[in-house]
Design a protein around this motif. Structure first.
Motif, PDB file in Angstrom:
ATOM      1  N   LEU A  46       2.404   9.024  -2.719  1.00  0.00           N
ATOM      2  CA  LEU A  46       1.459   7.742  -2.035  1.00  0.00           C
ATOM      3  C   LEU A  46       0.399   7.855  -1.209  1.00  0.00           C
ATOM      4  CD1 LEU A  46       4.705   5.830  -1.828  1.00  0.00           C
ATOM      5  CD2 LEU A  46       3.236   5.365  -3.420  1.00  0.00           C
ATOM      6  N   ASN A  63      -2.476   9.912  -2.430  1.00  0.00           N
ATOM      7  CA  ASN A  63      -3.366   8.727  -3.516  1.00  0.00           C
ATOM      8  C   ASN A  63      -4.113   8.078  -2.812  1.00  0.00           C
ATOM      9  OD1 ASN A  63      -3.610   7.460  -6.318  1.00  0.00           O
ATOM     10  ND2 ASN A  63      -3.219   5.631  -4.482  1.00  0.00           N
ATOM     11  N   GLN A  64      -3.644   7.785  -1.181  1.00  0.00           N
ATOM     12  CA  GLN A  64      -4.186   6.535  -0.384  1.00  0.00           C
ATOM     13  C   GLN A  64      -5.591   7.464  -0.053  1.00  0.00           C
ATOM     14  OE1 GLN A  64      -3.725   3.300  -0.090  1.00  0.00           O
ATOM     15  NE2 GLN A  64      -3.120   3.447   1.950  1.00  0.00           N
ATOM     16  N   LEU A  87      -4.654   5.964  -8.588  1.00  0.00           N
ATOM     17  CA  LEU A  87      -2.882   5.649  -9.180  1.00  0.00           C
ATOM     18  C   LEU A  87      -2.384   4.637  -9.263  1.00  0.00           C
ATOM     19  CD1 LEU A  87      -2.694   9.524  -9.402  1.00  0.00           C
ATOM     20  CD2 LEU A  87      -3.882   8.580 -11.060  1.00  0.00           C
ATOM     21  N   SER A  88      -1.314   4.505  -9.724  1.00  0.00           N
ATOM     22  CA  SER A  88      -0.409   3.900  -9.930  1.00  0.00           C
ATOM     23  C   SER A  88       0.741   3.590  -8.816  1.00  0.00           C
ATOM     24  CB  SER A  88      -0.141   1.959 -10.862  1.00  0.00           C
ATOM     25  OG  SER A  88       0.388   3.556 -11.703  1.00  0.00           O
ATOM     26  N   GLU A  89       1.958   2.781  -8.852  1.00  0.00           N
ATOM     27  CA  GLU A  89       3.485   2.994  -7.672  1.00  0.00           C
ATOM     28  C   GLU A  89       3.794   3.959  -9.046  1.00  0.00           C
ATOM     29  OE1 GLU A  89       4.669   0.518  -4.792  1.00  0.00           O
ATOM     30  OE2 GLU A  89       6.084   0.623  -6.566  1.00  0.00           O
ATOM     31  N   LYS A 144      13.272   2.535  -5.316  1.00  0.00           N
ATOM     32  CA  LYS A 144      13.906   1.317  -5.075  1.00  0.00           C
ATOM     33  C   LYS A 144      14.344   0.720  -3.950  1.00  0.00           C
ATOM     34  CE  LYS A 144      16.124  -1.325  -7.943  1.00  0.00           C
ATOM     35  NZ  LYS A 144      15.989  -2.622  -8.128  1.00  0.00           N
ATOM     36  N   PRO A 172      16.156  -2.142   2.564  1.00  0.00           N
ATOM     37  CA  PRO A 172      16.529  -2.483   1.512  1.00  0.00           C
ATOM     38  C   PRO A 172      14.590  -2.410   0.756  1.00  0.00           C
ATOM     39  CG  PRO A 172      15.866  -3.880   3.524  1.00  0.00           C
ATOM     40  CD  PRO A 172      16.170  -2.719   3.537  1.00  0.00           C
ATOM     41  N   ALA A 173      13.655  -1.945   1.098  1.00  0.00           N
ATOM     42  CA  ALA A 173      12.409  -1.197   0.319  1.00  0.00           C
ATOM     43  C   ALA A 173      12.694   0.427   0.158  1.00  0.00           C
ATOM     44  CB  ALA A 173      11.265  -2.007   1.410  1.00  0.00           C
ATOM     45  N   VAL A 181       7.833   2.432   1.550  1.00  0.00           N
ATOM     46  CA  VAL A 181       6.585   1.711   2.532  1.00  0.00           C
ATOM     47  C   VAL A 181       5.439   2.401   3.925  1.00  0.00           C
ATOM     48  CG1 VAL A 181       7.820   0.214   2.572  1.00  0.00           C
ATOM     49  CG2 VAL A 181       8.210   1.007   4.876  1.00  0.00           C
ATOM     50  N   PHE A 182       4.695   1.923   2.854  1.00  0.00           N
ATOM     51  CA  PHE A 182       3.051   2.234   4.041  1.00  0.00           C
ATOM     52  C   PHE A 182       2.906   1.904   5.331  1.00  0.00           C
ATOM     53  CE2 PHE A 182       1.197   2.566  -0.042  1.00  0.00           C
ATOM     54  CZ  PHE A 182       0.467   3.677  -0.053  1.00  0.00           C
ATOM     55  N   ALA A 242       3.002  -1.364  -9.687  1.00  0.00           N
ATOM     56  CA  ALA A 242       2.119  -1.889  -8.768  1.00  0.00           C
ATOM     57  C   ALA A 242       1.230  -1.569  -7.473  1.00  0.00           C
ATOM     58  CB  ALA A 242       3.182  -2.250  -6.978  1.00  0.00           C
ATOM     59  N   PRO A 247      -6.062   0.737 -10.258  1.00  0.00           N
ATOM     60  CA  PRO A 247      -5.228  -0.400  -9.101  1.00  0.00           C
ATOM     61  C   PRO A 247      -5.158  -0.246  -7.867  1.00  0.00           C
ATOM     62  CG  PRO A 247      -3.613   1.253 -10.517  1.00  0.00           C
ATOM     63  CD  PRO A 247      -4.991   1.841 -11.117  1.00  0.00           C
TER      64      PRO A 247
END
Lengths: 275, 275
Positions: A102, A105-106, A112-114, A140, A269-270, A273-274, B159, B202
């Motif tokens: 992740l 990619n940034q 690319l997508s998630e 997830k 719960p997430a 995350v960035f 996403a 994306p």
């Protein structure tokens, strides 16, 4: 192009699982269920001329991360901090792979997508032999149930709709790779039975009950872990073994109530995350 | 049985969408993309003898919530607080439906899985005619791309792997129901074009670019909203229209840079979460 990007990836305790082999690493993986944890791994990626990977300020080699960086044709500096031990059943290698995918990619604007990045990280873990379902679960968050194996293009994921405090106690390392090599039909039978129990009643108590049954039936329960689980049960708590580590986890205050001095966190719960 | 349960559901701004009709409400829905917001709706459910629904301390009737409670055979008190206006393109009705489903399942020990509860809330919204894709997006969090329509058993979701500050400015209400009734081929053509742009790349800038194109091509852009978007562009910012509301949203500080005094929040990386 960004100079750097930071991603937090939750740890992941697997309660039970099955093994699905496939020549295509995006189809291979596992079914099962677990807990995504608020204790996890923070991965920072910086553009660099040479590739380097650090975990808690120590240079390390992690095949899954190397494979992710190969897939993204990326020479970057990966600097990770982990609240959790490596090789103890917390999905640290999966977290490193997913966080690196992740964040890289940034930083390098790979566009690319998630799902594509999860696929790369999942495939890298599978090929490195260090995990089968952690990456998908860590993408997830929550209390994921992996109904069908593989990366996002192939899998089916559901979840137990809840949130809970988690206590854990870690003794020693187990090698995921060697356990996976030795395991066979026994493990898959136990894993499928546990999954069908949880699907029938997707609650926290079913999850821990199914996990405990799996650990016993798949003959993965070590004497030390079994003893602690019994102590927690005797104190009216619920505990099981983190797959695959010499690690006990309990819901709520199960381990403290039984007189242990565990680490504790919550389900997260997430997914990744960035920052 | 728990006495009460509280769930936070992120708001959701839709940037663009298509309409997929189907007699089965779990297959009906929309493709599209949007932003899950850290501003959202907090839904508390308590066991009760009679059914009642409150939003910000005012008794309201929300068909989607009624349908959710019917599906769960639940007479409960639903008490919601929203940081966002209803009917303004923020997915408040979807948030109420999803929050009510998750919290009621917990309070009444209904033993359903996360996907089953999302399916109930999604179907309720579709049947009430108040939304097509918000519930699925609000269950996912982040910057969801809905590649295929419907509830979790049928849809495909990806996403944009990112996180961003969001500013928004709300003028007036638009009725989702009436716009959906009037819309036709124009909307679906524009929605599919926007989706294919975003799938190719994306990223956040593709998302806002595709959304702006959609608003124009589907002829949904109102003069007032169009003017604000132009002002943001003139200040080198990126803005578009929230579907479906007389609402402008911008990435980063787009609206403030253009001299407006907007509300602001961030994309919310998790789907609906238990408190």
């Amino acid at each position: 192009m960004n100079d750097e990007a930071t991603v937090f990836v939750p740890g992941h305790i697997t309660g039970f699982f099955t093994i699905s082999e496939d020549d295509d690493p995006t189809k291979a993986g596992s079914q099962g269920a677990g807990l995504a944890l608020s204790d996890g791994v923070t991965v920072t990626v910086q553009a660099a001329d040479e590739r380097a990977i650090y975990l808690d300020d120590t240079s390390i080699e992690v095949e899954a991360v190397e494979r992710v960086l190969d897939a993204l044709a990326a020479d970057v500096l990966v600097d990770a901090e982990s609240a959790l031990p490596l090789g103890a059943g917390f999905g640290v290698s999966g977290a490193l792979a997913l966080g690196a995918a992740l964040a890289t990619n940034q930083v390098l604007d790979r566009g690319l997508s998630e799902n594509e990045l999860i696929t790369i990280a999942h495939g890298a873990e599978v090929q490195a032999g260090t995990g089968l379902g952690d990456v998908v679960a860590q993408a997830k968050g929550g209390i994921p149930i992996r109904l069908e194996p593989g990366g996002p293009q192939h899998n089916v994921v559901d979840a137990v709709p809840s949130r809970v405090r988690v206590e854990y106690l870690h003794f020693d390392e187990l090698s995921t790779e060697s356990v996976l090599e030795e395991s066979g039909e026994l493990l898959n039978d136990a894993g499928e039975k546990a999954l069908s129990l949880l699907v029938r009643e997707p609650t926290l108590s079913s999850f821990i009950y199914a996990s405990r049954g799996f650990a016993r039936e798949a003959e993965l329960l070590t004497p030390q872990v079994g003893e602690v689980i019994d102590d927690v049960s005797a104190a009216d708590g619920q505990a099981s073994m983190a797959m695959l580590g010499e690690t006990v986890f309990a819901l709520g205050t199960g381990l403290s109530d039984a007189g242990y001095d565990p680490e504790h966190c919550n389900t997260y719960p997430a997914g990744a995350v960035f920052k």
